[in-house]
Design a protein around this motif. Structure first.
Motif, mmCIF file in Angstrom:
data_model
loop_
_atom_site.group_PDB
_atom_site.id
_atom_site.type_symbol
_atom_site.label_atom_id
_atom_site.label_comp_id
_atom_site.label_asym_id
_atom_site.label_seq_id
_atom_site.Cartn_x
_atom_site.Cartn_y
_atom_site.Cartn_z
ATOM 1 N N SER A 9 0.716 -1.296 0.060
ATOM 2 C CA SER A 9 0.064 -0.085 -0.109
ATOM 3 C C SER A 9 0.847 1.351 -0.062
ATOM 4 O O SER A 9 1.877 1.585 0.773
ATOM 5 C CB SER A 9 -0.892 -0.048 1.396
ATOM 6 N N GLY A 10 0.833 1.968 -0.921
ATOM 7 C CA GLY A 10 1.370 3.449 -1.137
ATOM 8 C C GLY A 10 1.074 4.242 0.118
ATOM 9 O O GLY A 10 1.901 4.531 0.948
ATOM 10 N N VAL A 11 -0.189 4.824 0.216
ATOM 11 C CA VAL A 11 -0.826 5.650 1.160
ATOM 12 C C VAL A 11 -1.627 4.969 2.248
ATOM 13 O O VAL A 11 -1.386 5.643 3.383
ATOM 14 C CB VAL A 11 -1.608 6.777 0.175
ATOM 15 N N GLY A 12 -2.224 4.180 1.726
ATOM 16 C CA GLY A 12 -3.096 3.377 2.856
ATOM 17 C C GLY A 12 -4.344 2.597 2.368
ATOM 18 O O GLY A 12 -5.112 1.996 3.300
ATOM 19 N N ILE A 58 -1.276 2.005 -10.292
ATOM 20 C CA ILE A 58 -0.351 3.250 -10.586
ATOM 21 C C ILE A 58 -0.255 3.391 -12.046
ATOM 22 O O ILE A 58 0.250 2.514 -12.579
ATOM 23 C CB ILE A 58 0.958 3.255 -9.630
ATOM 24 N N HIS A 59 -0.635 4.532 -12.405
ATOM 25 C CA HIS A 59 -0.627 4.689 -13.957
ATOM 26 C C HIS A 59 -0.964 3.351 -15.012
ATOM 27 O O HIS A 59 -0.123 2.979 -15.694
ATOM 28 C CB HIS A 59 0.963 5.235 -14.239
ATOM 29 N N ALA A 60 -2.165 3.152 -14.632
ATOM 30 C CA ALA A 60 -2.865 1.901 -15.115
ATOM 31 C C ALA A 60 -1.987 0.327 -14.849
ATOM 32 O O ALA A 60 -2.343 -0.224 -15.635
ATOM 33 C CB ALA A 60 -2.982 2.195 -16.709
ATOM 34 N N GLY A 89 -8.064 4.916 -7.893
ATOM 35 C CA GLY A 89 -8.722 6.177 -8.015
ATOM 36 C C GLY A 89 -9.987 6.288 -8.865
ATOM 37 O O GLY A 89 -11.128 6.872 -8.543
ATOM 38 N N LEU A 90 -9.970 5.713 -10.067
ATOM 39 C CA LEU A 90 -11.078 5.778 -10.948
ATOM 40 C C LEU A 90 -11.052 4.466 -11.927
ATOM 41 O O LEU A 90 -12.187 3.932 -12.025
ATOM 42 C CB LEU A 90 -10.690 7.039 -12.077
ATOM 43 N N CYS A 118 -11.224 3.893 -4.760
ATOM 44 C CA CYS A 118 -11.005 4.372 -3.258
ATOM 45 C C CYS A 118 -10.582 6.095 -3.678
ATOM 46 O O CYS A 118 -10.529 6.353 -4.645
ATOM 47 C CB CYS A 118 -9.702 3.688 -2.644
ATOM 48 N N ALA A 119 -10.290 6.434 -2.397
ATOM 49 C CA ALA A 119 -9.792 8.094 -2.769
ATOM 50 C C ALA A 119 -8.517 7.966 -3.483
ATOM 51 O O ALA A 119 -7.795 7.176 -3.388
ATOM 52 C CB ALA A 119 -9.534 8.366 -1.360
ATOM 53 N N ALA A 120 -8.651 8.815 -4.500
ATOM 54 C CA ALA A 120 -7.436 8.896 -5.445
ATOM 55 C C ALA A 120 -6.179 9.643 -4.800
ATOM 56 O O ALA A 120 -6.214 10.936 -4.512
ATOM 57 C CB ALA A 120 -7.717 9.594 -6.770
ATOM 58 N N THR A 121 -5.283 8.914 -4.349
ATOM 59 C CA THR A 121 -4.049 9.645 -3.791
ATOM 60 C C THR A 121 -3.288 10.710 -4.658
ATOM 61 O O THR A 121 -2.695 11.463 -4.088
ATOM 62 C CB THR A 121 -3.095 8.486 -3.062
ATOM 63 N N ASP A 122 -3.308 10.718 -5.918
ATOM 64 C CA ASP A 122 -2.885 11.566 -6.919
ATOM 65 C C ASP A 122 -3.871 12.580 -7.138
ATOM 66 O O ASP A 122 -3.563 13.957 -6.818
ATOM 67 C CB ASP A 122 -2.513 10.779 -8.119
ATOM 68 N N ASN A 177 -1.993 8.263 -20.096
ATOM 69 C CA ASN A 177 -1.614 8.280 -18.556
ATOM 70 C C ASN A 177 -0.494 7.425 -18.313
ATOM 71 O O ASN A 177 0.335 7.640 -17.624
ATOM 72 C CB ASN A 177 -3.100 7.865 -17.838
ATOM 73 N N TYR A 229 3.287 9.145 -3.263
ATOM 74 C CA TYR A 229 2.907 10.510 -2.399
ATOM 75 C C TYR A 229 2.484 9.911 -0.894
ATOM 76 O O TYR A 229 1.749 10.668 -0.129
ATOM 77 C CB TYR A 229 1.727 10.967 -2.865
HETATM 78 C C1 LIG Z 1 1.315 8.400 -8.977
HETATM 79 C C2 LIG Z 1 -0.106 7.897 -8.915
HETATM 80 C C3 LIG Z 1 -0.653 7.074 -10.178
HETATM 81 C C4 LIG Z 1 -1.986 6.795 -9.965
HETATM 82 N N1 LIG Z 1 -2.416 6.164 -11.383
HETATM 83 C C5 LIG Z 1 -3.715 5.900 -11.211
HETATM 84 C C6 LIG Z 1 -4.300 5.267 -12.262
HETATM 85 O O1 LIG Z 1 -3.543 5.075 -13.488
HETATM 86 N N2 LIG Z 1 -5.690 4.795 -12.361
HETATM 87 C C7 LIG Z 1 -6.387 4.828 -11.261
HETATM 88 O O2 LIG Z 1 -7.724 4.497 -11.356
HETATM 89 N N3 LIG Z 1 -5.908 5.317 -10.096
HETATM 90 C C8 LIG Z 1 -4.720 5.677 -10.115
HETATM 91 N N4 LIG Z 1 -3.879 6.197 -8.821
HETATM 92 C C9 LIG Z 1 -4.833 6.343 -7.708
HETATM 93 C C10 LIG Z 1 -4.640 4.803 -6.752
HETATM 94 O O3 LIG Z 1 -4.466 3.871 -7.800
HETATM 95 C C11 LIG Z 1 -5.373 4.858 -5.624
HETATM 96 O O4 LIG Z 1 -5.770 6.088 -4.968
HETATM 97 C C12 LIG Z 1 -4.986 3.626 -4.683
HETATM 98 O O5 LIG Z 1 -6.333 3.300 -3.857
HETATM 99 C C13 LIG Z 1 -4.053 4.086 -3.773
HETATM 100 O O6 LIG Z 1 -3.864 3.005 -3.066
HETATM 101 P P1 LIG Z 1 -2.680 3.271 -1.687
HETATM 102 O O7 LIG Z 1 -3.594 4.210 -0.674
HETATM 103 O O8 LIG Z 1 -2.744 1.716 -1.320
HETATM 104 O O9 LIG Z 1 -1.548 3.475 -2.201
HETATM 105 C C14 LIG Z 1 -2.763 6.651 -8.833
HETATM 106 C C15 LIG Z 1 -1.958 7.245 -7.817
HETATM 107 C C16 LIG Z 1 -0.719 7.731 -7.912
HETATM 108 C C17 LIG Z 1 -0.356 8.378 -6.217
#
Ligand SMILES: Cc1cc2nc3c(=O)[nH]c(=O)nc-3n(C[C@H](O)[C@H](O)[C@H](O)COP(=O)(O)O)c2cc1C
Length: 254
Positions: A9-12, A58-60, A89-90, A118-122, A177, A229
């Protein structure tokens, strides 16, 4: 059943879903929950009857640390039925498919795969005023609960039937993306007026790419940074951001 839940998990968000799955299973099964970052060498995957593996998209694509982890483990001696999940995120595009194929080479057999929005961390950092980025999908708990019960039912099929997710044609729209995201990563800036040199960013960084300068402010090794992040979202003073001009308006933890 003896079940191992592994996650990165990057952020949580992924940790939150992995913990939900643990809570649902433990009591009726013997379950171990482990982050790949804290994995002890005495964990032998071969000792488990089934696996759950979670990672962020992350980035598809699957987040780099989970890909590296799978690349590095030895091929298992027996096939293990596995539930893969990703949080996104999406749109997770082909992240699950990419990962399921990698897993198959190691005898990790994907029998079920799901993605959870989930919440989009980016997104929260890039467009903080858009509320869609800061919340999880509706009825996430219920969805996870249903998926876990389907997984448990499928585990009784012997031999395990592989179910690699199909190629998603709409993922082609995600190629820009994927392409630009993987090549051009934004820099993280420190806003010294907010920073209290607590060192939380240094401790939290999954790839240990943050150091302290002689005044205790964070210094980033941009070559090593994987842009999860986590440091930004876990900074209690909102001292780190993607903008050189101002601290973040919104973060997911503080
Ligand atoms: C650098 C970066 C790139 C991401 N790319 C995508 C993406 O391509 N498609 C998507 O749906 N979400 C994308 N996200 C959102 C994360 O997948 C999403 O918030 C995920 O739940 C993060 O999980 P974590 O809290 O365990 O790290 C991206 C997030 C970051 C930080």
């Amino acid at each position: 059943m003896n079940i191992l839940i592994l996650y990165y998990s990057g952020v949580g968000n992924t940790k939150m879903v992995a913990t939900k799955i643990f809570d649902l299973l433990h009591g009726s099964h013997e379950v171990t929950l482990a982050s790949i970052e804290k994995l002890t060498t005495d964990i032998s995957i071969d000792n488990y009857d089934s696996l759950v593996i979670g990672f962020p998209t992350i980035h598809a694509s699957p987040a780099q640390p989970i890909l590296t982890f799978i690349e590095q483990i030895k091929q298992l001696q027996k096939s293990i039925p596995t539930f893969l999940f990703t949080t996104c995120g999406l749109y997770s595009a082909n992240a699950l498919r990419i990962f399921a194929k990698q897993c198959a080479n190691k005898n990790i057999i994907t029998i079920l795969s799901k993605s959870y929005r989930c919440a989009a961390t980016d997104g929260v950092l890039i467009a903080p005023t858009m509320n869609i980025w800061s919340c999880h999908e509706k009825r996430l708990d219920k969805k996870v609960e249903n998926d876990v019960s389907v997984f448990i039912k499928h585990c009784s099929n012997s031999p395990a039937v592989a179910n690699i997710p199909r190629f998603k044609i709409y993922s082609i729209l995600n190629y820009p993306n994927k392409y630009f995201g993987q090549r051009f990563s934004p820099q993280i800036y420190t806003h010294k007026k907010n920073c209290v040199s607590c060192g939380k960013c240094v401790i939290n960084c999954p790839v240990r790419c943050i150091y302290k300068d002689d005044k205790g402010y964070p210094l980033f090794d941009n070559e090593k940074c994987i842009h999860c992040y986590r440091c930004i979202h876990h900074c209690p003073k909102k001292a780190l951001s993607l903008s050189k001009k101002r601290p973040p308006i919104k973060t997911l933890y503080y």
